[in-house]
Design a protein around this motif. Structure first.
Motif, PDB file in Angstrom:
ATOM      1  N   LEU A  23      26.033 -40.913  16.138  1.00  0.00           N
ATOM      2  CA  LEU A  23      27.489 -40.841  16.312  1.00  0.00           C
ATOM      3  C   LEU A  23      27.881 -41.374  17.684  1.00  0.00           C
ATOM      4  O   LEU A  23      27.117 -41.257  18.650  1.00  0.00           O
ATOM      5  CB  LEU A  23      27.973 -39.393  16.177  1.00  0.00           C
ATOM      6  N   THR A  24      29.085 -41.904  17.768  1.00  0.00           N
ATOM      7  CA  THR A  24      29.562 -42.421  19.053  1.00  0.00           C
ATOM      8  C   THR A  24      29.636 -41.314  20.105  1.00  0.00           C
ATOM      9  O   THR A  24      29.361 -41.563  21.286  1.00  0.00           O
ATOM     10  CB  THR A  24      30.947 -43.068  18.908  1.00  0.00           C
ATOM     11  N   VAL A  25      29.997 -40.090  19.691  1.00  0.00           N
ATOM     12  CA  VAL A  25      30.126 -38.993  20.658  1.00  0.00           C
ATOM     13  C   VAL A  25      28.771 -38.531  21.161  1.00  0.00           C
ATOM     14  O   VAL A  25      28.689 -37.828  22.183  1.00  0.00           O
ATOM     15  CB  VAL A  25      30.905 -37.801  20.064  1.00  0.00           C
ATOM     16  N   ASN A  26      27.685 -38.913  20.457  1.00  0.00           N
ATOM     17  CA  ASN A  26      26.332 -38.588  20.897  1.00  0.00           C
ATOM     18  C   ASN A  26      25.675 -39.762  21.615  1.00  0.00           C
ATOM     19  O   ASN A  26      24.480 -39.720  21.901  1.00  0.00           O
ATOM     20  CB  ASN A  26      25.466 -38.185  19.702  1.00  0.00           C
ATOM     21  N   SER A  27      26.465 -40.811  21.892  1.00  0.00           N
ATOM     22  CA  SER A  27      25.929 -42.041  22.485  1.00  0.00           C
ATOM     23  C   SER A  27      26.329 -42.229  23.940  1.00  0.00           C
ATOM     24  O   SER A  27      26.100 -43.282  24.517  1.00  0.00           O
ATOM     25  CB  SER A  27      26.413 -43.254  21.674  1.00  0.00           C
ATOM     26  N   LEU A  28      26.944 -41.220  24.527  1.00  0.00           N
ATOM     27  CA  LEU A  28      27.420 -41.330  25.901  1.00  0.00           C
ATOM     28  C   LEU A  28      26.286 -41.065  26.893  1.00  0.00           C
ATOM     29  O   LEU A  28      25.371 -40.291  26.620  1.00  0.00           O
ATOM     30  CB  LEU A  28      28.556 -40.330  26.139  1.00  0.00           C
ATOM     31  N   PHE A  29      26.354 -41.730  28.042  1.00  0.00           N
ATOM     32  CA  PHE A  29      25.401 -41.513  29.125  1.00  0.00           C
ATOM     33  C   PHE A  29      26.145 -41.060  30.378  1.00  0.00           C
ATOM     34  O   PHE A  29      27.296 -41.428  30.585  1.00  0.00           O
ATOM     35  CB  PHE A  29      24.654 -42.810  29.470  1.00  0.00           C
ATOM     36  N   TYR A  30      25.438 -40.275  31.204  1.00  0.00           N
ATOM     37  CA  TYR A  30      25.922 -40.004  32.554  1.00  0.00           C
ATOM     38  C   TYR A  30      24.947 -40.650  33.508  1.00  0.00           C
ATOM     39  O   TYR A  30      23.772 -40.250  33.586  1.00  0.00           O
ATOM     40  CB  TYR A  30      26.024 -38.505  32.835  1.00  0.00           C
ATOM     41  N   ASN A  31      25.398 -41.689  34.201  1.00  0.00           N
ATOM     42  CA  ASN A  31      24.553 -42.422  35.136  1.00  0.00           C
ATOM     43  C   ASN A  31      24.434 -41.615  36.426  1.00  0.00           C
ATOM     44  O   ASN A  31      25.421 -41.430  37.148  1.00  0.00           O
ATOM     45  CB  ASN A  31      25.158 -43.807  35.411  1.00  0.00           C
ATOM     46  N   ILE A  32      23.221 -41.125  36.698  1.00  0.00           N
ATOM     47  CA  ILE A  32      23.014 -40.269  37.865  1.00  0.00           C
ATOM     48  C   ILE A  32      23.200 -41.052  39.162  1.00  0.00           C
ATOM     49  O   ILE A  32      23.701 -40.526  40.154  1.00  0.00           O
ATOM     50  CB  ILE A  32      21.609 -39.635  37.804  1.00  0.00           C
ATOM     51  N   ASN A  33      22.818 -42.317  39.151  1.00  0.00           N
ATOM     52  CA  ASN A  33      22.913 -43.127  40.372  1.00  0.00           C
ATOM     53  C   ASN A  33      24.355 -43.415  40.752  1.00  0.00           C
ATOM     54  O   ASN A  33      24.734 -43.351  41.919  1.00  0.00           O
ATOM     55  CB  ASN A  33      22.142 -44.436  40.188  1.00  0.00           C
ATOM     56  N   THR A  34      25.196 -43.764  39.759  1.00  0.00           N
ATOM     57  CA  THR A  34      26.598 -44.089  40.044  1.00  0.00           C
ATOM     58  C   THR A  34      27.525 -42.891  39.875  1.00  0.00           C
ATOM     59  O   THR A  34      28.689 -42.958  40.243  1.00  0.00           O
ATOM     60  CB  THR A  34      27.083 -45.214  39.115  1.00  0.00           C
ATOM     61  N   GLN A  35      27.002 -41.805  39.263  1.00  0.00           N
ATOM     62  CA  GLN A  35      27.784 -40.594  38.983  1.00  0.00           C
ATOM     63  C   GLN A  35      28.986 -40.913  38.096  1.00  0.00           C
ATOM     64  O   GLN A  35      30.095 -40.417  38.318  1.00  0.00           O
ATOM     65  CB  GLN A  35      28.214 -39.914  40.280  1.00  0.00           C
ATOM     66  N   MET A  72      18.610 -43.714  36.542  1.00  0.00           N
ATOM     67  CA  MET A  72      18.409 -42.656  35.550  1.00  0.00           C
ATOM     68  C   MET A  72      19.737 -42.278  34.921  1.00  0.00           C
ATOM     69  O   MET A  72      20.779 -42.307  35.562  1.00  0.00           O
ATOM     70  CB  MET A  72      17.791 -41.416  36.192  1.00  0.00           C
ATOM     71  N   ARG A  73      19.646 -41.917  33.631  1.00  0.00           N
ATOM     72  CA  ARG A  73      20.839 -41.511  32.906  1.00  0.00           C
ATOM     73  C   ARG A  73      20.566 -40.230  32.124  1.00  0.00           C
ATOM     74  O   ARG A  73      19.518 -40.102  31.497  1.00  0.00           O
ATOM     75  CB  ARG A  73      21.267 -42.605  31.921  1.00  0.00           C
ATOM     76  N   VAL A  74      21.529 -39.296  32.151  1.00  0.00           N
ATOM     77  CA  VAL A  74      21.481 -38.178  31.223  1.00  0.00           C
ATOM     78  C   VAL A  74      22.074 -38.689  29.913  1.00  0.00           C
ATOM     79  O   VAL A  74      23.126 -39.339  29.906  1.00  0.00           O
ATOM     80  CB  VAL A  74      22.283 -36.969  31.736  1.00  0.00           C
ATOM     81  N   ALA A  75      21.380 -38.409  28.807  1.00  0.00           N
ATOM     82  CA  ALA A  75      21.770 -39.020  27.536  1.00  0.00           C
ATOM     83  C   ALA A  75      22.250 -37.984  26.529  1.00  0.00           C
ATOM     84  O   ALA A  75      21.745 -36.862  26.469  1.00  0.00           O
ATOM     85  CB  ALA A  75      20.577 -39.781  26.949  1.00  0.00           C
ATOM     86  N   GLY A  76      23.253 -38.394  25.730  1.00  0.00           N
ATOM     87  CA  GLY A  76      23.579 -37.687  24.503  1.00  0.00           C
ATOM     88  C   GLY A  76      24.295 -36.366  24.635  1.00  0.00           C
ATOM     89  O   GLY A  76      25.363 -36.244  25.238  1.00  0.00           O
ATOM     90  N   GLY A  77      23.667 -35.316  24.077  1.00  0.00           N
ATOM     91  CA  GLY A  77      24.340 -34.036  23.869  1.00  0.00           C
ATOM     92  C   GLY A  77      24.857 -33.367  25.119  1.00  0.00           C
ATOM     93  O   GLY A  77      25.944 -32.776  25.107  1.00  0.00           O
ATOM     94  N   TRP A  78      24.105 -33.434  26.221  1.00  0.00           N
ATOM     95  CA  TRP A  78      24.561 -32.791  27.455  1.00  0.00           C
ATOM     96  C   TRP A  78      25.863 -33.412  27.926  1.00  0.00           C
ATOM     97  O   TRP A  78      26.783 -32.711  28.354  1.00  0.00           O
ATOM     98  CB  TRP A  78      23.480 -32.930  28.531  1.00  0.00           C
ATOM     99  N   VAL A  79      25.971 -34.743  27.862  1.00  0.00           N
ATOM    100  CA  VAL A  79      27.179 -35.434  28.308  1.00  0.00           C
ATOM    101  C   VAL A  79      28.356 -35.039  27.414  1.00  0.00           C
ATOM    102  O   VAL A  79      29.444 -34.718  27.903  1.00  0.00           O
ATOM    103  CB  VAL A  79      26.982 -36.965  28.278  1.00  0.00           C
TER     104      VAL A  79
END
Length: 217
Positions: A109-121, A1-8
Motif C-alpha cells: 500500500l502507498t501508506v506503507n511505502s513511506l520512508f523517514y530519512n534519518i540523515n535529512t530528517q 539510513m531510512r526508517v521504512a514503512g509502518g513506523w513512519v
C-alpha cells in the motif's frame, strides 16, 4: 539510513510504534549491526547483548535476511532496500538490492511505502501518493493493483486488514482487480493455507472484523 514503512505511517497518524525497520542502501544488515555492536562495546565494555540474524524464510514471508539488534532498549530491524521479481507460480520473489524508489513501489500500500530519512530528517514519499492517501484515509496500491496482487495474492487480504485497522476506504481499482480470473487462479496456486489463515487471524483480531467479511464478499 531510512526508517521504512509502518513506523513512519503510525507516527504521522499520531500513534505510538515500536516496529522500527531501518532500510540500508549500501550495506547488509548484519554488517551494519556489527558496527553498531562495536560502538556499543566502546561505550559500555560490560554490555553483553549481541544481535540476531533472521534468515530467509518464505513460509513466514521473510524473503530477505534481516539483522535484529537492541539499541537503548528498543529492538531495531536492519534490512536492505530491495527490488523484487516474481515467477508465474510462486509468491516468493527473486530479490535484488534496489533503490528507495524500487523499494517503495514494491510494497502493498502507498501508506506503507513511506520512508523517514534519518540523515535529512525528512519524510520521503517515492510513490507520490502515500502522504495524500494517509491524509484522506485511502487504501491504494503503489503499482497497478492487478500487477501487485498477481505477484503476491496475499496482498489482497493485507489490503482489507489494513483498511479495517485504520478505517480506510479501499480504492475501487482494488475491488476491480480482485474480480480478475487470473488473480483468482494465482490466489489458489501461490498461497498456502497457513499464510491465508495467518492474515485471517490478524484480521479477526481487529476492531471491526465484520467489515472485513463484507469487503471480502
Amino acid at each position: 539510513m531510512r526508517v521504512a514503512g509502518g513506523w513512519v505511517r503510525d507516527k504521522l497518524l499520531g500513534k505510538e510504534s515500536d516496529d522500527i525497520d531501518i532500510a540500508l542502501d549500501d550495506m547488509f544488515g548484519e554488517e551494519f549491526a556489527e558496527m553498531i555492536r562495536s560502538k556499543q562495546l566502546k561505550e559500555n565494555p560490560d554490555e553483553k547483548a549481541g544481535f540476531g540474524v533472521i534468515k530467509c524464510n518464505s513460509d513466514k514471508s521473510k524473503h530477505l535476511e534481516t539483522a535484529v539488534i537492541n539499541v537503548k532498549g528498543m529492538s531495531i530491524d536492519l534490512v536492505n532496500l530491495r527490488s523484487e521479481e516474481y515467477g508465474e507460480d510462486s509468491r516468493v520473489p527473486d530479490i535484488k538490492i534496489g533503490s528507495p524508489e524500487q523499494d517503495a513501489m514494491r510494497r502493498d500500500l502507498t501508506v506503507n511505502s513511506l520512508f523517514y530519512n534519518i540523515n535529512t530528517q525528512q519524510v520521503e514519499d517515492f510513490t507520490g501518493q502515500g502522504l495524500a492517501d494517509l491524509e484522506k484515509g485511502v487504501a491504494r496500491t503503489p503499482l497497478e493493483p492487478l500487477k501487485t496482487f498477481i505477484d503476491d495474492p496475499l496482498r489482497v487480504l493485507r489490503v482489507i486488514r489494513f483498511a479495517q485497522r485504520f478505517s480506510m476506504s479501499i480504492d475501487q481499482q482494488i475491488f476491480d482487480a480482485a474480480h480478475n480470473i487470473e488473480l483468482r487462479k494465482a490466489f489458489e496456486t501461490k498461497l498456502s493455507y497457513e499464510r491465508i489463515m495467518s492474515e485471517m487471524d490478524k484480521m479477526f483480531a481487529g476492531r471491526n472484523p465484520h467489515i472485513s467479511v463484507l469487503q471480502m464478499h
